[in-house]
Scaffold this motif. Structure first.
Motif, PDB file in Angstrom:
ATOM      1  N   GLU A 116       2.241   9.583   0.288  1.00  0.00           N
ATOM      2  CA  GLU A 116       1.308  10.755  -0.539  1.00  0.00           C
ATOM      3  C   GLU A 116       0.389   9.896  -1.320  1.00  0.00           C
ATOM      4  O   GLU A 116       0.915   9.276  -2.110  1.00  0.00           O
ATOM      5  N   PRO A 117      -0.891  10.214  -1.238  1.00  0.00           N
ATOM      6  CA  PRO A 117      -1.715   9.594  -2.259  1.00  0.00           C
ATOM      7  C   PRO A 117      -1.800  10.160  -3.715  1.00  0.00           C
ATOM      8  O   PRO A 117      -1.158  11.426  -4.056  1.00  0.00           O
ATOM      9  N   ASP A 118      -1.702   9.562  -4.851  1.00  0.00           N
ATOM     10  CA  ASP A 118      -1.983   9.818  -6.097  1.00  0.00           C
ATOM     11  C   ASP A 118      -3.190  10.466  -6.386  1.00  0.00           C
ATOM     12  O   ASP A 118      -4.189  10.014  -6.339  1.00  0.00           O
ATOM     13  N   MET A 119      -3.133  11.847  -6.608  1.00  0.00           N
ATOM     14  CA  MET A 119      -4.155  12.718  -6.745  1.00  0.00           C
ATOM     15  C   MET A 119      -4.904  12.744  -7.841  1.00  0.00           C
ATOM     16  O   MET A 119      -5.952  13.280  -8.308  1.00  0.00           O
ATOM     17  N   ASP A 120      -4.366  11.772  -9.048  1.00  0.00           N
ATOM     18  CA  ASP A 120      -4.978  11.687 -10.212  1.00  0.00           C
ATOM     19  C   ASP A 120      -5.463  10.410 -10.396  1.00  0.00           C
ATOM     20  O   ASP A 120      -6.200  10.002 -11.400  1.00  0.00           O
ATOM     21  N   ASP A 121      -5.663   9.535  -9.175  1.00  0.00           N
ATOM     22  CA  ASP A 121      -6.211   8.315  -9.077  1.00  0.00           C
ATOM     23  C   ASP A 121      -7.777   8.777  -8.797  1.00  0.00           C
ATOM     24  O   ASP A 121      -8.213   9.341  -7.749  1.00  0.00           O
ATOM     25  N   HIS A 122      -8.814   8.139  -9.770  1.00  0.00           N
ATOM     26  CA  HIS A 122     -10.117   8.377  -9.554  1.00  0.00           C
ATOM     27  C   HIS A 122     -10.876   7.391 -10.256  1.00  0.00           C
ATOM     28  O   HIS A 122     -11.400   7.646 -11.179  1.00  0.00           O
ATOM     29  N   PRO A 123     -10.844   6.204  -9.918  1.00  0.00           N
ATOM     30  CA  PRO A 123     -11.596   5.373 -10.402  1.00  0.00           C
ATOM     31  C   PRO A 123     -13.240   5.366 -10.425  1.00  0.00           C
ATOM     32  O   PRO A 123     -13.724   6.055  -9.688  1.00  0.00           O
ATOM     33  N   ASP A 124     -13.796   4.929 -11.493  1.00  0.00           N
ATOM     34  CA  ASP A 124     -15.419   5.009 -11.418  1.00  0.00           C
ATOM     35  C   ASP A 124     -15.878   4.173 -10.441  1.00  0.00           C
ATOM     36  O   ASP A 124     -16.923   4.681  -9.851  1.00  0.00           O
ATOM     37  N   GLN A 125     -15.516   3.063  -9.974  1.00  0.00           N
ATOM     38  CA  GLN A 125     -15.808   2.177  -8.955  1.00  0.00           C
ATOM     39  C   GLN A 125     -14.877   1.997  -7.868  1.00  0.00           C
ATOM     40  O   GLN A 125     -13.627   1.770  -8.195  1.00  0.00           O
ATOM     41  N   GLY A 126     -15.404   2.178  -6.422  1.00  0.00           N
ATOM     42  CA  GLY A 126     -14.496   1.878  -5.475  1.00  0.00           C
ATOM     43  C   GLY A 126     -13.662   3.378  -5.113  1.00  0.00           C
ATOM     44  O   GLY A 126     -13.685   4.361  -5.926  1.00  0.00           O
ATOM     45  N   MET A 127     -13.181   3.305  -3.987  1.00  0.00           N
ATOM     46  CA  MET A 127     -12.355   4.570  -3.537  1.00  0.00           C
ATOM     47  C   MET A 127     -11.186   4.813  -4.220  1.00  0.00           C
ATOM     48  O   MET A 127     -10.437   3.779  -4.479  1.00  0.00           O
ATOM     49  N   CYS A 128     -10.990   6.074  -4.442  1.00  0.00           N
ATOM     50  CA  CYS A 128      -9.721   6.269  -4.804  1.00  0.00           C
ATOM     51  C   CYS A 128      -8.438   6.591  -3.694  1.00  0.00           C
ATOM     52  O   CYS A 128      -9.136   6.480  -2.440  1.00  0.00           O
ATOM     53  N   GLU A 129      -7.426   6.673  -4.190  1.00  0.00           N
ATOM     54  CA  GLU A 129      -6.090   6.719  -3.066  1.00  0.00           C
ATOM     55  C   GLU A 129      -6.446   7.920  -2.129  1.00  0.00           C
ATOM     56  O   GLU A 129      -6.288   7.849  -0.888  1.00  0.00           O
ATOM     57  N   ALA A 130      -6.767   9.197  -2.556  1.00  0.00           N
ATOM     58  CA  ALA A 130      -7.143  10.294  -1.880  1.00  0.00           C
ATOM     59  C   ALA A 130      -8.012   9.958  -0.853  1.00  0.00           C
ATOM     60  O   ALA A 130      -7.891  10.397   0.391  1.00  0.00           O
ATOM     61  N   GLU A 131      -9.231   9.329  -1.022  1.00  0.00           N
ATOM     62  CA  GLU A 131     -10.270   9.064  -0.173  1.00  0.00           C
ATOM     63  C   GLU A 131      -9.617   8.327   1.112  1.00  0.00           C
ATOM     64  O   GLU A 131      -9.949   8.246   2.171  1.00  0.00           O
ATOM     65  N   HIS A 132      -9.058   7.120   0.452  1.00  0.00           N
ATOM     66  CA  HIS A 132      -8.532   6.109   1.528  1.00  0.00           C
ATOM     67  C   HIS A 132      -7.375   6.878   2.429  1.00  0.00           C
ATOM     68  O   HIS A 132      -7.459   6.675   3.756  1.00  0.00           O
ATOM     69  N   PHE A 133      -6.608   7.695   2.004  1.00  0.00           N
ATOM     70  CA  PHE A 133      -5.743   8.411   2.816  1.00  0.00           C
ATOM     71  C   PHE A 133      -6.581   9.549   3.675  1.00  0.00           C
ATOM     72  O   PHE A 133      -5.809   9.625   5.088  1.00  0.00           O
ATOM     73  N   VAL A 134      -7.327  10.021   3.275  1.00  0.00           N
ATOM     74  CA  VAL A 134      -8.110  11.199   4.200  1.00  0.00           C
ATOM     75  C   VAL A 134      -9.010  10.486   5.301  1.00  0.00           C
ATOM     76  O   VAL A 134      -8.923  10.925   6.357  1.00  0.00           O
ATOM     77  N   LEU A 135      -9.426   9.402   4.990  1.00  0.00           N
ATOM     78  CA  LEU A 135     -10.163   8.526   6.086  1.00  0.00           C
ATOM     79  C   LEU A 135      -9.131   7.983   7.006  1.00  0.00           C
ATOM     80  O   LEU A 135      -9.604   7.790   8.164  1.00  0.00           O
ATOM     81  N   SER A 136      -8.040   7.600   6.467  1.00  0.00           N
ATOM     82  CA  SER A 136      -6.773   7.167   7.485  1.00  0.00           C
ATOM     83  C   SER A 136      -6.436   8.208   8.411  1.00  0.00           C
ATOM     84  O   SER A 136      -6.337   8.092   9.716  1.00  0.00           O
ATOM     85  N   LEU A 137      -6.409   9.495   7.749  1.00  0.00           N
ATOM     86  CA  LEU A 137      -5.725  10.553   8.589  1.00  0.00           C
ATOM     87  C   LEU A 137      -7.002  10.878   9.599  1.00  0.00           C
ATOM     88  O   LEU A 137      -6.528  11.241  10.892  1.00  0.00           O
ATOM     89  N   ARG A 138      -8.225  10.828   9.205  1.00  0.00           N
ATOM     90  CA  ARG A 138      -9.319  11.130  10.145  1.00  0.00           C
ATOM     91  C   ARG A 138      -9.284  10.202  11.177  1.00  0.00           C
ATOM     92  O   ARG A 138      -9.596  10.407  12.421  1.00  0.00           O
ATOM     93  N   ASP A 139      -8.938   8.857  10.949  1.00  0.00           N
ATOM     94  CA  ASP A 139      -9.126   8.026  12.203  1.00  0.00           C
ATOM     95  C   ASP A 139      -7.949   7.966  13.339  1.00  0.00           C
ATOM     96  O   ASP A 139      -8.322   7.840  14.254  1.00  0.00           O
ATOM     97  N   ILE A 140      -6.840   8.413  12.528  1.00  0.00           N
ATOM     98  CA  ILE A 140      -5.716   8.348  13.415  1.00  0.00           C
ATOM     99  C   ILE A 140      -5.662   9.645  14.309  1.00  0.00           C
ATOM    100  O   ILE A 140      -5.334   9.576  15.605  1.00  0.00           O
ATOM    101  N   SER A 141      -6.409  10.744  13.687  1.00  0.00           N
ATOM    102  CA  SER A 141      -6.553  11.932  14.649  1.00  0.00           C
ATOM    103  C   SER A 141      -7.696  11.546  15.719  1.00  0.00           C
ATOM    104  O   SER A 141      -7.414  12.113  16.860  1.00  0.00           O
ATOM    105  N   GLU A 142      -8.620  10.942  15.313  1.00  0.00           N
ATOM    106  CA  GLU A 142      -9.656  10.739  16.280  1.00  0.00           C
ATOM    107  C   GLU A 142      -9.060   9.766  17.453  1.00  0.00           C
ATOM    108  O   GLU A 142      -9.256  10.093  18.720  1.00  0.00           O
TER     109      GLU A 142
END
Length: 258
Positions: A65-91
């Protein structure tokens, strides 16, 4: 996480770090870090190694599960990496099997994260996830449900927006809402499929009130709205959908230090 054979992993990493769109090795070197696996899996899918992408993404997608408190100023956060992975496996699952329920279970997980995560995404993941979900519902024989959910989303988001607000207020982003835009876009496309092109155009005109527009975007939207012929106007709206005029979520200005 499920293990990956070292030799197999090295082969995947080599594919990702060489070729036409190489990824820096430092981003994908640690096979024990699910973020590295997420990047490798998505890059493999991007370069059309579908089997490799499915293999890599499947090793972690149900175990972390992604760390929902991870939100760096630069670069993608864990939540976004995870969401995009879910998106691709769904597709991948949808394209290979046309099993709507199997594909939707991953999009539903992604959508819940999008709604829960209060910080910025660097991609259009929030609206894109919702739009993909509506289309899979429609294409798997549940068009009425998809239309009803799209209409409900528009109503609910107009009452209370779930779009993260910019850190610094910006009038360009006051009404921006990817959930409303993609719901209306879906509804417009369904009207067009039924031959109701005029209604489709009017829905698109409303949709673009919630889209982040640059000067070029304002120009293109104005041109579409001023097109008298409905068929030509619809084509103009479709042209607009091919451009992301501004990021969905306003990013902070990067300042360089001496």
């Amino acid at each position: 996480m499920r293990d990956i054979d070292d030799q197999e992993w090295k082969a995947y990493v080599t594919k990702c770090t060489t070729g036409e769109w190489p990824v820096p090795p430092g981003f994908v070197s640690d096979k024990n870090n699910w973020l590295c696996r997420a990047i490798v899996g998505r890059v493999l899918y991007f370069i059309k190694d579908v089997e490799g992408a499915l293999t890599v993404l499947s090793t972690f997608i149900n175990d972390v599960e992604p760390d929902m408190d991870d939100h760096p100023d630069q670069g993608m956060c864990e939540a976004e990496h995870f969401v995009l992975s879910l998106r691709d496996i769904s597709e991948i699952i949808w394209k290979l099997t046309k099993n709507g329920d199997a594909a939707l279970q991953y999009l539903d997980r992604a959508f819940k994260i999008c709604r829960k995560f209060p910080y910025r995404f660097h991609t259009e993941a929030r609206g894109d996830i919702w739009y993909r979900r509506l289309n899979i519902l429609a294409e798997s024989g549940r068009l009425e449900q998809a239309v009803a959910e799209a209409e409900e989303m528009v109503t609910n988001e107009k009452q209370e927006s779930h779009t993260p607000k910019p850190i610094i207020p910006d009038p360009l982003y006051e009404k921006v809402n990817p959930y409303i835009f993609y719901s209306l876009r879906f509804l417009a496309e369904q009207k067009h499929k039924k031959g109701e092109t005029a209604k489709a155009c009017m829905i698109f005109a409303e949709a673009y009130r919630y889209f982040p527009l640059s000067a070029a975007g304002v120009r293109d939207v104005t041109k579409a709205m001023e097109t008298k012929d409905w068929d030509e106007q619809y084509k103009a709206w479709i042209f607009c959908t091919t451009y992301q005029y501004l990021p969905w979520e306003k990013q902070p200005v990067v300042s360089l230090r001496d």
